[in-house]
Scaffold this motif. Structure first.
Motif, mmCIF file in Angstrom:
data_model
loop_
_atom_site.group_PDB
_atom_site.id
_atom_site.type_symbol
_atom_site.label_atom_id
_atom_site.label_comp_id
_atom_site.label_asym_id
_atom_site.label_seq_id
_atom_site.Cartn_x
_atom_site.Cartn_y
_atom_site.Cartn_z
ATOM 1 N N ARG A 100 -100.162 -24.646 -57.527
ATOM 2 C CA ARG A 100 -100.547 -23.535 -58.045
ATOM 3 C C ARG A 100 -99.565 -24.226 -58.843
ATOM 4 N N ASN B 127 -100.212 -19.711 -63.067
ATOM 5 C CA ASN B 127 -100.649 -18.264 -61.731
ATOM 6 C C ASN B 127 -100.864 -18.110 -61.300
ATOM 7 N N THR C 256 -96.594 -23.257 -62.170
ATOM 8 C CA THR C 256 -96.945 -22.595 -63.240
ATOM 9 C C THR C 256 -96.115 -22.357 -64.787
ATOM 10 N N SER C 257 -96.379 -23.549 -65.096
ATOM 11 C CA SER C 257 -95.291 -23.922 -65.993
ATOM 12 C C SER C 257 -96.326 -25.790 -66.670
ATOM 13 N N HIS D 1 -101.445 -14.451 -55.432
ATOM 14 C CA HIS D 1 -101.212 -15.585 -56.370
ATOM 15 C C HIS D 1 -99.772 -15.344 -56.489
ATOM 16 N N GLU D 2 -98.836 -14.498 -56.391
ATOM 17 C CA GLU D 2 -98.069 -13.704 -56.303
ATOM 18 C C GLU D 2 -97.319 -14.681 -54.957
#
Length: 376
Positions: A319, A333, A321-322, A167-168
Motif C-alpha cells: 500500500r 491508500n 499512502t504517499s 484498506h483502512e
C-alpha cells in the motif's frame, strides 16, 4: 484521553488507554481501600498502590468500548525489553480462555506498547480479558511486580461488526487477517521454470537433497535474505529514509543492477544506486508498506539451459499512502497484492565491493500475477 494507572512497589507503571466519556462504565466517584491507604477512584483516573506480589494479578475495572477494532495502549514509566513485550506476555482471551490473534507491538523510544484487535474485530456481547503478565521486563531485566488483567466488552450497534474497510487496516492488522496457508497452497499450483522438475514441491526437495542443507541452512541462505530484502526495499518512508537505509540495502547487492532504465555496474557504481533510491524516495515523498508471505517450502531453483538461479516464491501485499511514482495500476491508500518469484544469485565479488553481502544477493523480482486490489 483518560489513563488508568497501576503503580507497583518497583515503580513500574502501566497505563491503559480508556474509553471516552460516552463509553465509560462508571460516572460516580468511589473509594478503594488497600491494606495501607485509601485512594480516590473517579471516571478520570484510578491510582491504586500495590504490594510487590507476583502470584496474583491485579484486576482493573471492566470497560465498555464501542470500537470493533479497539487498540489498547499500554504505557510504562521506563524502557521495556521489546523481546518481552510479545503475544506470550501480552494478550487478549475470550470467555472460553482462548487467545485471540491480536497484534502486539512495542514502540521503542516511547515506553509504550499497543495491542491491536484481531483482523475480524471484537464481537458484541463477549466478555474479553486483556492480560499483561509479570514476564514483561525492563531493559535491565526487572520484571513487572504484578500481572494485570482488565475485562472489556463491545457495546453498540451490531452493524459495526466487520464494517472496517480492508484498506483502512494497518499493516499489522492486514498481516493478521491474511490466510497464510491459503496463499501458500495457491502459490504451489503455479508452474516453475525448470527443465527437470514438474512442480514446486519436487524442485524444493531436490534443492535440499543437492545441497544437503537442513531447514536452518535453507532459511539462513535463501529465505531470510529474500524476506529481509522485500521488507527493506518496499517499506520506505521519505521522512525517515537516509544513511541507515543505504547501509542496510547494500548487503543485498554485489552485481550489476538496472534501476529505472539506468544500469549501475558492480565496479564502482552501486553506491550511486543506493543514493538514487534514497533521493527518489524523498523527492517523490514516497511512503509504502509491504508484507511478503512465504516460507521454506517456497524455495526452489529455476533452470533453463545454462541459466540456473535460486528463487523464493511468495505473495506481496503493498500500500502506498504517499508518493508520485506509483506503479501505473495502483491508487494511493489501497492495499494491493501480487504473486512473485524473488531471484537470488551467487555472483562473485570484486575488489570494489568493500562491504559485507549475503551469500546469495538480490537479482530481481519476477511477477507471476499482476497487482490486484485486496478484498475481504
Amino acid at each position: 484521553m483518560k489513563k488508568l494507572l497501576l503503580v507497583g512497589a518497583t515503580l513500574l507503571a502501566v497505563g491503559l488507554s480508556q474509553p471516552t466519556n460516552a463509553e465509560a462504565s462508571t460516572t460516580e466517584s468511589k473509594v478503594v481501600s488497600t491494606q495501607t491507604e485509601s485512594v480516590a477512584l473517579s471516571e478520570d483516573d484510578l491510582v491504586d498502590m500495590l504490594k510487590d506480589v507476583t502470584s496474583n494479578y491485579k484486576a482493573f475495572m471492566k470497560q465498555a468500548v464501542s470500537d470493533v477494532f479497539k487498540t489498547w495502549t499500554i504505557k510504562f514509566n521506563t524502557e521495556i525489553d521489546p523481546d518481552t513485550f510479545n503475544r506470550d506476555n501480552v494478550y487478549v482471551v475470550d470467555e472460553q480462555g482462548e487467545k485471540l490473534m491480536t497484534v502486539v507491538k512495542y514502540k521503542e523510544g516511547t515506553n509504550e506498547g499497543v495491542i491491536m484487535a484481531p483482523g475480524i474485530g471484537y464481537e458484541k456481547g463477549v466478555n474479553y480479558t486483556l492480560v499483561v503478565t509479570e514476564d514483561v521486563k525492563t531493559t535491565k531485566g526487572v520484571a513487572l511486580s504484578q500481572g494485570v488483567t482488565m475485562n472489556f466488552e463491545l457495546s453498540g450497534d451490531d452493524s459495526q461488526q466487520n464494517d472496517k474497510d480492508i484498506h483502512e487496516y494497518s499493516k499489522e492488522e492486514l498481516e493478521d487477517w491474511i490466510d497464510k496457508e491459503e496463499e501458500l497452497t495457491r502459490l504451489r499450483e503455479y508452474p516453475i521454470k525448470n527443465e527437470f522438475w514438474d512442480n514446486l514441491d519436487e524442485a524444493n526437495e531436490n534443492l535440499r537433497t543437492r545441497t544437503g542443507w537442513n531447514d536452518e541452512e535453507v532459511d539462513r541462505v535463501f529465505l531470510q535474505p529474500s524476506k529481509e530484502f522485500m521488507q527493506l526495499y518496499f517499506n520506505r518512508d521519505y521522512s525517515t529514509i537516509g544513511e541507515s537505509f543505504k547501509e542496510d540495502i547494500k548487503y543485498f547487492f554485489r552485481h550489476d543492477h538496472t534501476y529505472r532504465g539506468k544500469e549501475y555496474d558492480a565496479f564502482g557504481e552501486l553506491p550511486n544506486l543506493f543514493d538514487a533510491l534514497v533521493q527518489d524516495t524523498k523527492e517523490e515523498k514516497r511512503i509504502s508498506e509491504s508484507i511478503f508471505v512465504t516460507d521454506l517450502s517456497m524455495v526452489h531453483q529455476m533452470h533453463e539451459g545454462w541459466n540456473t538461479n535460486n528463487r523464493i516464491r511468495g505473495t506481496q501485499y503493498i500500500r502506498y499512502t504517499s508518493g508520485s511514482h506509483l506503479p501505473e495500476e495502483l491508487d494511493l491508500n489501497k492495499w494491493y497484492k501480487r504473486d512473485v518469484d524473488v531471484q537470488l544469485a551467487n555472483y562473485a565479488g570484486n575488489n570494489t565491493i568493500t562491504w559485507e553481502t549475503a551469500m546469495y544477493v538480490f537479482d530481481g523480482v519476477y511477477e507471476l500475477t499482476s497487482y490486484e486490489e485486496v478484498e475481504k
